[in-house]
Design a protein around this motif. Sequence first.
Motif, PDB file in Angstrom:
ATOM      1  N   TYR A  70       0.864  -1.180   0.000  1.00 56.96           N
ATOM      2  CA  TYR A  70       0.000   0.000   0.000  1.00 56.96           C
ATOM      3  C   TYR A  70       0.904   1.235   0.000  1.00 56.96           C
ATOM      4  N   HIS A 144      -1.512  -1.317  -3.968  1.00 54.21           N
ATOM      5  CA  HIS A 144      -2.699  -0.492  -3.743  1.00 54.21           C
ATOM      6  C   HIS A 144      -2.256   0.967  -3.678  1.00 54.21           C
ATOM      7  N   SER A 146      -3.139   4.808  -3.168  1.00 50.49           N
ATOM      8  CA  SER A 146      -4.212   5.598  -2.562  1.00 50.49           C
ATOM      9  C   SER A 146      -4.345   6.946  -3.259  1.00 50.49           C
ATOM     10  N   THR A 157      -8.553   3.413  -2.926  1.00 52.28           N
ATOM     11  CA  THR A 157      -7.351   2.617  -3.184  1.00 52.28           C
ATOM     12  C   THR A 157      -7.583   1.808  -4.456  1.00 52.28           C
TER      13      THR A 157
END
Length: 375
Positions: A70, A144, A146, A157
Amino acid sequence: MDSEYWSRSHPVLEVLRSRRERPDPPGQRRDGYKVGLAVEGGGIRGVVSAAMLAALEDCGLPFTAFDAIYGTSSGAINSAYYIGGNTWYPLSIYFDDLSTPEFVNFRRLLTGNILNLDYALDKVISEVKPLDVPGLLVSPVPLHISITNVDELRTVTVAKFESVAEVMAALRASMWLPVAIRGTTHFRDFRAVDGGVLTAHPFQLALDDGCTHVLSLSTRPIQPPRMRFGPMHYFTYWHLERLQRGLGSGYLAAVRRYRTDRRRLQARMREPGEAPYVLDLAPLPWMAEVKRHETRLGPILTGARGGYELMCCAIEGIDPGMAQSGGVQAIPRFTFVRRDYGSRSFGIPRPGTPPRMPTAVQPSGSVGGAVEVDD
């Protein structure tokens, strides 16, 4: 012995060491955990998380040690390079390419574009030190990215992309830093700005996605959080409210929540408690902070060196106090590369290989290509 800052046997460190010893491929884990990597950005301050990723790779933990990654803003760029492998080389974008007036230039303040994303994405990331974007589309570990949806006042996301162009559009949106860049950009069918506006750190995205263990890479130093807002916070609030009513209020709430969360995370570093587990690694109080718009080579290199040392100490179970005393030290290494800008065959490197450049010396590390231990 535990360090002053985290437990040597923290569950996040234990599962990563276990996966280093038994590197099951993604989707075939025997431990039953979902391990996430959350990478904070912060403009040029992203050099710190980039160096941490280079250290992870050098410590035998490539991106396949995680189940999902992420990233926000420059943390998304760092994560994308990490998935491509050979992270030591793209780390140099911060001290070779982004510390220049072409990217950061306060003389452009009146035009509202202090940061030049066209230069960063279309020149540096696409041509000078090309990112393996096609590799991201087929990566077994999803990235992912954001993005802040300005119209709906929420964090989005994105992990599934239809094309190389869509990946680049997502990276642009995640890096669209308010105040430093005028207005908004567009991603798919909505107006977008930096992914950190309403969710200041992506570790929360990893938890929301069901991760049982999260390695959180923060670029701001560990220190008691200030609960009051400064003038720049209020100026950003005003700017965001002009873009969309409620966006500025959401930003201030996110900053307040981030400060509370970091204080809670740091309290659980030595006593992790119950799952889910988060290990939030960040520059230690005695390390110098890299500013978001830093252009001086010395502080940028110092920040990279500190991030590299920090990660090596965590993974290898070394007390980080030894880095402060000089007992361990990241030793910079040079490499020699030749670039052919006239040949399009230079292109995008294959996953796990550096760009097509003849090298006289191939380092194993980044700015801190090795950690020297002084017994």
